[in-house]
Design a protein around this motif. Structure first.
Motif, short mmCIF file in Angstrom:
data_model
loop_
_atom_site.label_atom_id
_atom_site.label_comp_id
_atom_site.label_asym_id
_atom_site.label_seq_id
_atom_site.Cartn_x
_atom_site.Cartn_y
_atom_site.Cartn_z
N LYS A 84 0.84 -1.20 0.00
CA LYS A 84 0.00 0.00 0.00
C LYS A 84 0.88 1.25 0.00
N SER A 87 -7.89 -1.16 -2.11
CA SER A 87 -8.36 -1.03 -0.74
C SER A 87 -8.98 0.35 -0.57
N ASP A 103 -8.07 2.75 1.33
CA ASP A 103 -7.04 3.80 1.35
C ASP A 103 -6.57 4.14 -0.07
N SER A 114 -7.74 7.41 5.55
CA SER A 114 -6.35 7.24 5.13
C SER A 114 -5.49 8.41 5.55
N ASP A 152 3.72 -6.23 0.08
CA ASP A 152 3.67 -5.37 1.27
C ASP A 152 4.12 -6.14 2.50
N GLN A 184 1.71 -6.38 5.49
CA GLN A 184 0.74 -7.47 5.39
C GLN A 184 1.42 -8.84 5.52
N ASP A 190 3.69 -0.17 12.10
CA ASP A 190 2.52 -0.91 11.63
C ASP A 190 2.56 -2.39 11.98
N LYS A 233 -9.81 -1.75 4.82
CA LYS A 233 -9.01 -0.53 4.72
C LYS A 233 -7.71 -0.77 3.96
N SER A 234 -7.09 -1.93 4.18
CA SER A 234 -5.80 -2.18 3.54
C SER A 234 -5.71 -3.53 2.83
N TYR A 235 -6.58 -4.50 3.21
CA TYR A 235 -6.43 -5.87 2.70
C TYR A 235 -7.83 -6.45 2.50
#
Length: 433
Positions: free
Chosen positions: A21, A46, A48, A95, A239, A242, A310, A410-412
């Motif tokens: 991301k 996603s 974001d 985001s 990523d 993730q 993160d 949001k991300s995945y």
């Protein structure tokens, strides 16, 4: 949002780690600021990413989405651009990257520009930009406690003094913007710079799109003016933020082969591998990807969260089942993410039987031999907490109920689909509300 009843099942099989991301945000912005046509491949849409794509479209970029790629006609291309039609509204959703990257970029184009969002985004500090706006006479208005910011004005080239211990996102936003100004600029970092890895990603993406920045040991950055972003084809790498979920799963006796990892990546979150190796996990090649293995129980260690915030929630899960006492230090910025991640991690893992003490800027984690389950836990509507709890379910003695599990979008967005393909077992759970 809903609830999932997740059974304690081991994960086995292969997964294509989602594209970064962080790199996708940067590639979309660089391509949109060019005067040509770029193709960006291996991208996930996603929440974001959609926010950043729509933000750059609002300035005049023409962006066409396909299955996992984008065609981007840059804002300065002869067929792009748009007439100023009054106030431009930019919805950043939740985001923080979109918000902080795009605020200075907006000053390149006739305003005013209104930034809105939801969730905890309005609580994220923007004082770094407010100070710059006041120094340069850029008009801005905002409401306390919510995201409703209007910016109207143009940044000037010159000297920028920025604290390095708040968020590297401010520095990235300026780095994107300053090369397009008429004069040369210098960003001076007035404190120790945290999250250097994210700055490396920004400089790498900018260089790929033709922009040169002189990095003087992360203490100052010299940016020549009147540069131009050059369109190109760009593939987004996997990523590590993730991949960290599957790396921790492997460290806890699951067997997930991860594909698309770049072991030479500049991503700061690649530190997940180094941390888990210190704790006793090894990484080896298998079936064209990589799998982690831990022969014995993990060993406690000290983890500095300043460069890789993160991954701290899921690394805390590994620490919770390690032998000894793990200290997580320099992680105060986790309190201003989508949730207060230090508090959320402590609260939810302790419900499962962990022994974690929350400090102002870190955690003290006394390792336990097992996690129990049999309780309801909450994602705090935070994608990283939801995914951490999913991995935790694989090592619990009893099922757990994860409340607000959809936060992963949001991300995945495909997380639960991949979790199921790897052998995870869950059902929708009606709480009777």
């Amino acid at each position: 949002m809903g609830n999932l009843n997740v059974l304690p099942k081991k994960l086995t099989g292969s997964v294509k780690v989602p594209p970064s991301k962080s790199m996708a945000h940067r590639a979309v912005i660089c391509a949109a600021l060019s005067n040509g046509v770029s193709k960006i491949t291996n991208i996930d849409f996603s929440d974001d990413m959609i926010a950043t794509i729509q933000a750059m479209e609002s300035f005049g970029a023409k962006i066409t989405k396909q299955t996992d790629e984008l065609e981007v006609i840059g804002i300065f291309h002869e067929t792009a651009g748009k007439e100023n039609q009054g106030e431009n509204t930019i919805d950043c959703n939740e985001s923080g990257s979109t918000l902080r990257f795009v605020i200075p970029i907006s000053t390149l184009f006739p305003g005013p520009h209104r930034f809105i969002g939801r969730g905890k985004l309005g609580e994220r500090p923007l004082d770094t930009y407010y100070k710059i706006f006041e120094q340069q006479g850029v008009a801005y208005q905002y409401r306390e406690g919510e995201l409703n910011l209007v910016v109207d004005g143009k940044l000037q080239s010159g000297l920028y003094e920025v604290e390095g211990n708040v968020s590297s996102q401010f520095i990235t936003g300026l780095l994107f913007t300053l090369p397009l100004l008429d004069g040369d600029s210098t960003i001076v970092i007035t404190t120790e710079l945290e999250s250097k890895g994210y700055i490396d990603l920004t400089l790498s993406a900018m260089k790929d799109f033709g922009i040169e920045v002189v990095n003087n040991d992360y203490k100052e950055f010299f940016i020549k003016g009147k540069q131009k972003y050059k369109a190109r084809d760009y593939r987004v790498e996997a990523d590590y933020s993730q991949a960290a979920f599957f790396l921790v799963a492997n460290a806890l006796k699951n067997e997930v082969v991860m594909h698309d990892l770049n072991l030479d990546s500049l991503q700061g979150d690649k530190e997940a591998i180094e941390i888990l190796e210190r704790m006793g996990m090894g990484l080896r090649e298998k079936d064209g990807g990589f799998v982690g293995e831990a022969d014995d129980r993990l060993i406690a260690t000290t983890i500095d969260g300043s460069q890789c915030p993160d991954i701290i929630p899921v690394i805390s899960l590994a620490a919770a089942l390690s032998d000894g006492t793990t200290e997580i230090i320099n992680a105060g910025r986790l309190r201003i993410k989508e949730s207060d991640r230090l508090h959320a991690t402590t609260t939810e893992l302790n419900k499962l039987g962990a022994n974690i003490t929350e400090l102002e800027d870190g955690l003290v984690i006394e390792g336990v031999s097992q996690l129990n389950g049999g309780v309801e836990v909450w994602s705090h509507k935070d994608h990283r907490i939801a995914m951490m709890l999913a991995i935790a379910s694989t090592v619990c003695n009893e099922p757990i109920i994860i409340k607000d599990y959809e936060a992963v979008s949001k991300s995945y967005p495909n997380f639960w689909q991949h979790f199921k393909q790897l052998g995870g077992h869950f059902v929708e759970w009606n709480m009777g509300e």
